[in-house]
Design a protein around this motif. Sequence first.
Motif, mmCIF file in Angstrom:
data_model
loop_
_atom_site.group_PDB
_atom_site.id
_atom_site.type_symbol
_atom_site.label_atom_id
_atom_site.label_comp_id
_atom_site.label_asym_id
_atom_site.label_seq_id
_atom_site.Cartn_x
_atom_site.Cartn_y
_atom_site.Cartn_z
ATOM 1 N N TRP A 130 0.963 -1.215 -0.049
ATOM 2 C CA TRP A 130 -0.035 -0.042 -0.162
ATOM 3 C C TRP A 130 0.720 1.080 -0.063
ATOM 4 O O TRP A 130 0.736 2.391 -0.550
ATOM 5 C CB TRP A 130 -0.981 -0.051 1.161
ATOM 6 N N LEU A 131 1.940 1.401 0.694
ATOM 7 C CA LEU A 131 2.835 2.443 0.872
ATOM 8 C C LEU A 131 3.467 2.802 -0.357
ATOM 9 O O LEU A 131 3.497 3.770 -0.826
ATOM 10 C CB LEU A 131 3.880 2.175 2.129
ATOM 11 N N ALA A 132 3.974 1.715 -1.294
ATOM 12 C CA ALA A 132 4.994 1.908 -2.252
ATOM 13 C C ALA A 132 3.990 2.336 -3.470
ATOM 14 O O ALA A 132 4.107 3.348 -4.182
ATOM 15 C CB ALA A 132 5.470 0.542 -2.620
ATOM 16 N N ASP A 133 2.636 1.867 -3.563
ATOM 17 C CA ASP A 133 1.688 2.250 -4.518
ATOM 18 C C ASP A 133 1.374 3.902 -4.216
ATOM 19 O O ASP A 133 1.065 4.631 -5.253
ATOM 20 C CB ASP A 133 0.457 1.312 -4.498
ATOM 21 N N THR A 134 0.836 4.111 -3.115
ATOM 22 C CA THR A 134 0.576 5.372 -2.603
ATOM 23 C C THR A 134 1.418 6.430 -2.817
ATOM 24 O O THR A 134 1.254 7.375 -3.364
ATOM 25 C CB THR A 134 0.163 5.257 -1.062
ATOM 26 N N LEU A 135 3.050 5.971 -2.733
ATOM 27 C CA LEU A 135 3.843 7.099 -2.767
ATOM 28 C C LEU A 135 4.601 6.990 -4.322
ATOM 29 O O LEU A 135 5.200 8.318 -4.524
ATOM 30 C CB LEU A 135 5.056 6.745 -1.970
ATOM 31 N N ALA A 136 4.199 6.241 -5.041
ATOM 32 C CA ALA A 136 4.820 6.281 -6.444
ATOM 33 C C ALA A 136 4.732 7.508 -7.160
ATOM 34 O O ALA A 136 5.561 8.043 -7.513
ATOM 35 C CB ALA A 136 4.393 5.006 -7.137
ATOM 36 N N PRO A 137 3.640 8.205 -7.387
ATOM 37 C CA PRO A 137 3.564 9.162 -8.155
ATOM 38 C C PRO A 137 4.310 10.548 -7.447
ATOM 39 O O PRO A 137 4.818 11.278 -8.119
ATOM 40 C CB PRO A 137 1.894 9.656 -8.068
ATOM 41 N N ARG A 138 4.205 10.279 -6.177
ATOM 42 C CA ARG A 138 4.873 11.696 -5.435
ATOM 43 C C ARG A 138 6.461 11.371 -5.440
ATOM 44 O O ARG A 138 7.227 12.352 -5.790
ATOM 45 C CB ARG A 138 4.311 11.684 -4.159
ATOM 46 N N ALA A 139 6.826 10.073 -5.525
ATOM 47 C CA ALA A 139 8.191 9.827 -5.325
ATOM 48 C C ALA A 139 8.773 10.266 -6.898
ATOM 49 O O ALA A 139 9.934 10.757 -6.900
ATOM 50 C CB ALA A 139 8.454 8.287 -5.319
ATOM 51 N N ASP A 140 8.172 9.945 -7.882
ATOM 52 C CA ASP A 140 8.605 10.366 -9.173
ATOM 53 C C ASP A 140 8.566 11.911 -9.292
ATOM 54 O O ASP A 140 9.591 12.295 -9.972
ATOM 55 C CB ASP A 140 7.349 10.077 -10.077
ATOM 56 N N LEU A 141 7.672 12.603 -8.958
ATOM 57 C CA LEU A 141 7.716 14.234 -8.802
ATOM 58 C C LEU A 141 9.095 14.595 -7.956
ATOM 59 O O LEU A 141 9.704 15.706 -8.343
ATOM 60 C CB LEU A 141 6.602 14.872 -8.115
ATOM 61 N N ARG A 149 -6.662 9.957 4.177
ATOM 62 C CA ARG A 149 -5.943 10.847 5.009
ATOM 63 C C ARG A 149 -4.577 10.155 5.394
ATOM 64 O O ARG A 149 -3.541 10.982 5.472
ATOM 65 C CB ARG A 149 -6.770 11.637 6.379
ATOM 66 N N HIS A 150 -4.523 8.868 5.465
ATOM 67 C CA HIS A 150 -3.419 8.257 5.623
ATOM 68 C C HIS A 150 -2.405 8.264 4.455
ATOM 69 O O HIS A 150 -1.249 8.465 4.689
ATOM 70 C CB HIS A 150 -3.625 6.642 6.050
ATOM 71 N N ALA A 151 -2.942 8.350 3.044
ATOM 72 C CA ALA A 151 -2.320 8.391 1.958
ATOM 73 C C ALA A 151 -1.439 9.889 2.089
ATOM 74 O O ALA A 151 -0.495 10.014 1.734
ATOM 75 C CB ALA A 151 -3.001 8.196 0.988
ATOM 76 N N GLU A 152 -2.143 10.950 2.600
ATOM 77 C CA GLU A 152 -1.908 12.289 2.531
ATOM 78 C C GLU A 152 -0.516 12.258 3.351
ATOM 79 O O GLU A 152 0.285 12.990 3.404
ATOM 80 C CB GLU A 152 -2.904 13.309 2.681
#
Length: 354
Positions: A27-38, A168-171
């Motif tokens: 869940w964490l890796a999927d959630t963070l992938a777009p922000r990590a790219d940026l 909210r946890h994803a945020e």
Amino acid sequence: MTTKRSRVLLLVCSSRPGALGPAVGRWLADTLAPRADLLDVDLVPVAIGDLHLPFLDEEEHPSTGIHHHEHTRRWSSLVEGADGFVFVTPEYNYGMPATLKNALDYLGPEWAWKPAGFVSYGHTSAGTRAVQHAKQVVTTLRLVPLGSTVALRIADAMREDRFAPAARHAEAAEGLLEELVRVSRALAPLRERAHVDASPGPLPGSYTRRLGPDDAPEVTVLQRCCWVEEALANDTLAIPALHESPEDVRAWLNDWHTTGLWRDGRLLGMVRTRRTGADLHIGRLAVAPDLWGLGVGRWLLRRAEAAGEGCRRIILSTGAASHRNLTLYQQQGYAPLADAQDDGVVGLAKAVPA
Ligand SMILES: Cc1cc2nc3c(=O)[nH]c(=O)nc-3n(C[C@H](O)[C@H](O)[C@H](O)COP(=O)(O)O)c2cc1C
């Protein structure tokens, strides 16, 4: 400060069969992938269980960096190559799991001056007691724990047997990654200091190390600001150091031996050397303009000349109207080469004593 991509390990700490940890990690890796790219971050998921670390079985203290076992060397190189960590950890008996404590204990300097974020999960306390426990330990290793945390209550995060925390946890996770990147960049000078050779520079707190291709952004900035003076003195913009792109710089950093002078993560000066037959070529002698007049250029020149052992002569060049440089070089025993005047550039040489 480097502009290379950051590498962040997402460490899933639980290893028991059927553990929830891998689902939290996914869940964490999927959630963070777009922000990590940026953010120019490479996320690297690692399950501590897959490392197959027995209870600490190294003879030497981890601070020595001497690792006898292959499992330790693999773990060491993963941690060494990372710029920060997110520990995905459950709470076991009000503390961190033994797998995490063991994995931390294996290494020493590899952890130092890197940010540590926590994504915890558990029952009523959402794993927060494990995080407090871990924070107390990680600071000893010079890991720097973040203020941002993500704390998940398992009962709230489960949707029909699937691990699916609220938005909210994803945020919160994205906020944690952003903080981690900022702290990692702020700590970069401390990491840099930990890896230099023991060679101190001429100014208090300064130190030298060989520059490599990843230093191209800093070198490009330094040489552009340093060669403006040359352009003014010689009334020309036809100076390679003013035009080279970071890619051009990266290419020559591969071919030349370049020494950088640093302080607190700032590149203060540099000089490059290369041997051709019996000649040592010295070039790109540069000192940040706010440090001129302190003897730094002279120090870097002497440092470069030390590479001339076994050579017949040392050769360098400067603009014909660069009177400051010409004075420095002549004071250091260089004489103009009769046949090297070309396009407003003067070649100079001095013999290397046998
Ligand atoms: C050995 C053990 C100790 C536990 N202690 C706690 C605890 O102190 N606090 C808590 O909230 N949950 C505790 N739990 C429940 C865990 O939060 C829950 O089982 C969670 O799924 C464990 O993570 P894992 O599945 O990734 O191993 C404990 C579970 C285990 C197996």
